[in-house]
Enzyme design. Structure first.
Site, mmCIF file in Angstrom:
data_model
loop_
_atom_site.group_PDB
_atom_site.id
_atom_site.type_symbol
_atom_site.label_atom_id
_atom_site.label_comp_id
_atom_site.label_asym_id
_atom_site.label_seq_id
_atom_site.Cartn_x
_atom_site.Cartn_y
_atom_site.Cartn_z
ATOM 1 N N GLU A 160 22.309 2.477 45.658
ATOM 2 C CA GLU A 160 21.902 1.470 46.638
ATOM 3 C C GLU A 160 22.693 0.182 46.452
ATOM 4 O O GLU A 160 22.963 -0.205 45.316
ATOM 5 C CB GLU A 160 20.448 1.027 46.388
ATOM 6 N N ASP A 191 21.566 2.842 51.348
ATOM 7 C CA ASP A 191 20.805 3.648 50.392
ATOM 8 C C ASP A 191 21.123 5.130 50.621
ATOM 9 O O ASP A 191 20.952 5.635 51.730
ATOM 10 C CB ASP A 191 19.308 3.363 50.623
HETATM 11 MG MG LIG Z 1 18.350 6.449 47.573
#
Ligand SMILES: [Mg+2]
Length: 402
Positions: free
Chosen positions: A112, A9
């Site tokens: 992500e 992420d």
């Molecule tokens: Mg993020």
């Protein structure tokens, strides 16, 4: 064997990526080190915070705050516009970098993804060492930081990547769920929205642990089937697979040698139709879809040539294959006697789910990705705020991609 899933992420994606863009274009400072946010449309009073720097975050500025309220919290707040075209470029670079290691990557959003490490552990060794290595590689080659969560399923990997940010690796293995996840606020559980959180708090379910140990009957009464799902989630149970495209180079093809030379393309249509049915049936039997349709011709001097078309969404439908083949035939038609005609389906994929591949160079896919990005923003922050800007942005992109 336990699965090992990584969730990667990007930290403050839009702000980090804008910072890089500005630096690249001679901007004198790094907005990641300032009180800065990426805002919706500044001229509109309804503009909101799409991303914030860590400094701005420390002053209590949150994603989806109105720019007005963000400015109340920080008088010197700097607001920068979003730059979706650049974000897509950065996103693509990230996923390309990761795809060097495996194709078992599910793109979850523009910043992500999930990576299934189970099968490549024997190649790259311990997953924690690997996570640190790719985290550094992303930072050194692409210039931004990520958080990586490691767990035995997607849900826990996603939860883990959300622990202390930025630039961190966290694990949340099966045996760590009680110590690391149970103490968290129930609103932190992935998939628990504002309303559900309020309802849960009303019945004194405050932490994820409270939810994990909640009474099934009460939960069912209040939330029906979702209640049982919520308890499962709180216990860190998730069997969903990492869904990815597996592209195989080997194609499926059929050819017909004609009894006599055919002089017009219209006369070739019935042959194309029959070939489409043949290859369509074969590809469906294998549960596959094709990204590329190729038409082959051989003329009366035995010269073979072919034309192909790359598709934004793979197909296995006779009708679609036939339509595409006819249009390819028109493109390649040279008004000469034809002795042989064939259709081949190439770049096959096994996944049944139509998913966007960011690894593909086809620009029409970029439009899909862009649309996904817009959908995501609208989902997160409410369509009324972003709608107009995103529609304009889309048009702009379509134009540029043409
Ligand atoms: Mg993020």
């Amino acid at each position: 064997m336990d699965r090992i899933i990584l969730h990667i992420d990007v930290n403050n994606a839009f702000l980090s990526w804008s910072a890089l863009y500005l630096l690249k274009n001679g901007f004198p400072y790094d907005i990641r080190d300032r009180y800065a946010v990426i805002g919706g449309d500044k001229s509109k009073r309804k503009g909101i915070v799409l991303a914030k720097s860590n400094k701005a975050k420390k002053l209590g500025i949150k994603t989806a705050d109105t720019l007005y309220s963000a400015k109340q919290k920080c008088k010197n707040l700097e607001i920068y516009p979003s730059n979706y075209e650049w974000y897509l470029k950065m996103s693509k670079q990230l996923f390309n970098l990761l795809s060097k290691y495996t194709n078992e990557i599910e793109i979850f959003s523009v910043d992500e993804c999930f990576l299934d490490y189970t099968n490549i552990k024997k190649l790259y060794g311990n997953e924690i060492t690997f996570a640190y290595k790719i985290k550094e590689e992303i930072k050194n080659t692409l210039g931004f930081t990520v958080n990586i969560g490691i767990a035995n399923n997607k849900l826990c990997a996603k939860m883990a990547s959300d622990f202390l940010k930025p630039d961190n690796v966290h694990t949340l293995y099966q045996n760590e769920i009680e110590t690391k996840m149970y103490p968290l606020d129930v609103g932190d559980l992935f998939g628990v929205g504002k309303k559900t959180k309020e309802k849960l708090k009303n019945i004194k379910i405050n932490t994820i642990g409270d939810l994990a140990n909640a009474d099934y009957k009460t939960m069912y009464r209040l939330f029906k089937n979702q209640g049982v799902e919520l308890i499962k989630k709180a216990r860190g149970i998730d069997d969903s697979l990492v869904v990815y495209w597996k592209v195989e180079p080997k194609g499926i093809g059929n050819e017909i040698t004609l009894k006599e030379d055919i002089m017009t393309k219209e006369e070739l249509y019935p042959y194309l139709f029959s070939l489409s049915e043949h290859v369509g049936l074969r590809i469906r039997k294998q549960n596959k879809y094709a990204y590329v349709v190729v038409v082959t011709l051989k003329n009366n001097h035995f010269k073979r040539y072919n034309h192909q078309r790359k598709l934004a969404n793979p197909t296995s439908s006779d009708e679609e294959i036939y339509k595409i083949a006819c249009s390819i035939l028109s493109e390649m038609w040279q008004d000469e006697p034809i002795r042989l005609i064939g259709i081949r389906l190439d770049k096959l994929t096994t996944s049944k789910i139509r998913q966007i591949s960011l690894f593909d160079k086809d620009t029409s896919l970029n439009v899909d990705v862009l649309e996904k990005l817009m959908d995501e923003i609208n989902d997160k922050y409410g369509s009324q705020v972003i709608k107009k800007a995103s529609t304009d942005q889309k048009k702009l992109f379509h134009k540029r991609l043409k």
